[in-house]
Design a protein around this motif. Structure first.
Motif, PDB file in Angstrom:
ATOM      1  N   ARG A  35       0.837  -1.169   0.000  1.00  9.07           N
ATOM      2  CA  ARG A  35       0.000   0.000   0.000  1.00  9.07           C
ATOM      3  C   ARG A  35       0.888   1.240   0.000  1.00  9.07           C
ATOM      4  N   PHE A  36       0.380   2.299  -0.609  1.00  6.97           N
ATOM      5  CA  PHE A  36       1.161   3.521  -0.714  1.00  6.97           C
ATOM      6  C   PHE A  36       1.143   4.327   0.578  1.00  6.97           C
ATOM      7  N   CYS A  43       4.138   7.537   4.128  1.00  9.80           N
ATOM      8  CA  CYS A  43       4.230   7.054   2.753  1.00  9.80           C
ATOM      9  C   CYS A  43       5.079   5.787   2.707  1.00  9.80           C
ATOM     10  N   ASN A  44       4.526   4.737   2.142  1.00 11.83           N
ATOM     11  CA  ASN A  44       5.203   3.447   2.076  1.00 11.83           C
ATOM     12  C   ASN A  44       5.912   3.298   0.722  1.00 11.83           C
ATOM     13  N   VAL A 287      -7.917   3.360  -1.688  1.00 14.53           N
ATOM     14  CA  VAL A 287      -8.579   4.654  -1.525  1.00 14.53           C
ATOM     15  C   VAL A 287      -7.797   5.460  -0.500  1.00 14.53           C
ATOM     16  N   ILE A 288      -7.230   6.566  -0.929  1.00 13.53           N
ATOM     17  CA  ILE A 288      -6.401   7.415  -0.075  1.00 13.53           C
ATOM     18  C   ILE A 288      -7.233   8.602   0.383  1.00 13.53           C
ATOM     19  N   ARG A 305      -3.308  11.758   6.853  1.00 11.67           N
ATOM     20  CA  ARG A 305      -3.540  10.821   5.754  1.00 11.67           C
ATOM     21  C   ARG A 305      -3.847   9.428   6.292  1.00 11.67           C
ATOM     22  N   THR A 306      -4.585   8.708   5.506  1.00 13.06           N
ATOM     23  CA  THR A 306      -4.818   7.285   5.740  1.00 13.06           C
ATOM     24  C   THR A 306      -5.272   6.675   4.426  1.00 13.06           C
ATOM     25  N   SER A 307      -5.463   5.378   4.413  1.00 14.39           N
ATOM     26  CA  SER A 307      -5.896   4.709   3.181  1.00 14.39           C
ATOM     27  C   SER A 307      -6.709   3.478   3.540  1.00 14.39           C
ATOM     28  N   TYR A 308      -7.469   3.021   2.551  1.00 13.62           N
ATOM     29  CA  TYR A 308      -8.312   1.840   2.716  1.00 13.62           C
ATOM     30  C   TYR A 308      -8.085   0.908   1.529  1.00 13.62           C
TER      31      TYR A 308
END
Length: 436
Positions: A35-36, A43-44, A287-288, A305-308
């Motif tokens: 995941r990004f 940030c990955n 989804v960021i 920030r987060t993401s799904y």
């Protein structure tokens, strides 16, 4: 985020235990996807084989602020030690060149006036360098008027010391006041959900602020990162697509006074338009969520920030209510922040639902709106007692433009055009003249 650091209970930001258990078993069977953006907002992305390393030295201040704390303290200490040692060497050379290091008879006649008093070795020169740069001034060592070069060195060392203090203190202040520190108290739900809202499939997640200080001009931006293939066969590994946040004002601004459920209606044009319950697990997307705003107390612009990933998107569920009204004010129960409940929802995608409802892509409504259509002979339809051509349908309320007499029965009354009445009166007058 905060539960990991032990600042909140373990149940915070978690859905019910049954949901977590099922999700853990489901994700264990699949291979872990990259995941990004991690759940904590970092940030990955790993940058490798950077040949132009000198570009980082052109912006030394930003490079030092981005370093870890242990590296910053190492540079902070090394800068002072190196400057003290450098000027200690310079003071020792001045004393050696002037002959101040030669032994003298304290009983005999006084010799030459030294450049710096009480410097007899390199150790004493190092102590004098520390006293000059940090302005301690014990009183035993001082610069005399004998050597103008020593006065110049004294001025240079003071200036260098002030510059080092300003840079290092600025770096420490910027590291402690970074915008991402404020983001630690902005929380997102661990899972996102897709459920029906106002008859349409809607992507939703929850965001909240634990502090009482507000985030001014807060905005939320959603992006979908997925792998796409162009018509020419080019593979784009990272394709960023914006998602419109549901807001009547047609903007992404929010008033984060309490936890909010941010929603996106899945309709035609949405990157999630073809997403269904069956294809959700096999989709390669992320989804960021980006929340930006200005910190009310400091005025610093911050970003959270987060993401799904597909494994973190729950189909057919919605968030429970966590706000109640008690004693004339609203109360928020953060223990239920990420809890969801199951709702009835079709497993079809939004596109498939539109197709079943008769809304096809690219189709337009060619049927006239109004009453129902009834066959009225060959090639025509009758709508409300009127006949209209099927090739060019007319609205039911369209009136005929022919100069015919309009008759409307309202009791015993009859409505006739004025032109007809006038023509009838002229005919009556003519008949009377003939009779006479």
């Amino acid at each position: 985020m905060l539960a990991r650091k032990g600042l909140l209970p373990d149940g915070f930001l978690l859905t019910r235990l049954a949901e977590d258990h099922n999700q853990h078993n489901r994700s264990r069977s699949r291979s872990q996807r990259a995941r990004f953006i991690t759940k904590t907002g970092s940030c990955n992305v790993a940058h490798k084989n950077i040949r132009e390393q000198g570009r980082f030295l052109q912006d030394v201040f930003t490079t030092m602020v981005d370093l870890k704390w242990q590296h910053s303290f190492l540079i902070f200490t090394s800068a002072f030690l190196c400057s003290w040692m450098l000027f200690a060497m310079i003071w020792w050379l001045l004393a050696f060149a002037h002959g101040d290091l030669e032994p003298r008879d304290p009983i005999g006649e006084p010799g030459l006036v030294p450049c710096v008093t009480a410097i007899h070795s390199f150790t004493s020169a190092f102590l004098f360098s520390i006293e000059v740069q940090v302005t301690i001034g014990f009183g035993g060592r001082m610069v005399t008027e004998e050597c103008p070069l020593a006065i110049i060195v004294l001025i240079i060392q003071n200036i260098v010391g002030l510059i080092i203090n300003a840079v290092m203190l600025g770096c420490v202040f910027m590291k402690t006041a970074q915008a991402n520190r404020r983001a630690e108290t902005l929380i997102f739900s661990r899972n996102a959900v897709i459920a029906q809202r106002n008859g349409r499939p809607t992507f939703m997640f929850r965001v909240g602020d634990l502090r009482k200080s507000m985030i001014i001009s807060a905005t939320v931006q959603l992006q979908v990162i997925r792998r796409t293939v162009t018509a020419e066969g080019e593979v784009i590994p990272v394709s960023q697509l914006d998602i419109q946040v549901e807001n009547p004002l047609r903007s992404n601004g929010i008033f984060l006074v309490s936890p909010l459920i941010i929603s996106h209606t899945i309709e035609r044009g949405s990157p999630l338009y073809e997403l269904s319950a069956q294809s959700l697990g096999s989709e390669d997307l992320e989804v960021i969520v980006i929340l930006e705003g200005v910190v009310e107390t400091t005025g610093i612009t911050m970003q959270a920030r987060t993401s799904y990933t597909p494994e973190e998107i729950l189909w057919g569920r919605r968030f429970v209510s966590i706000m109640t009204e008690e004693d004339g004010r609203y109360c928020v129960d953060y223990s239920k922040f990420g809890n969801t409940v199951a709702v009835r929802m079709s497993s079809l995608s939004a596109k498939e639902l539109d197709q079943t409802r008769g809304i096809q892509e690219g189709s337009t409504d060619t049927h006239p709106q109004g009453w129902g259509l009834v066959r009225a002979g060959r090639g025509g339809f009758r709508r409300g007692g009127r006949t209209c051509d099927s090739s060019a349908p007319q609205p039911w309320y369209t009136h005929s433009e022919k100069p015919e007499t309009l008759l409307e029965q309202r009791g015993q009354k009859k409505k006739v055009q004025l032109e007809v009445i006038g023509r009838q009166m002229d005919d009556d007058d003519t008949l009377e003249e003939k009779d006479e």
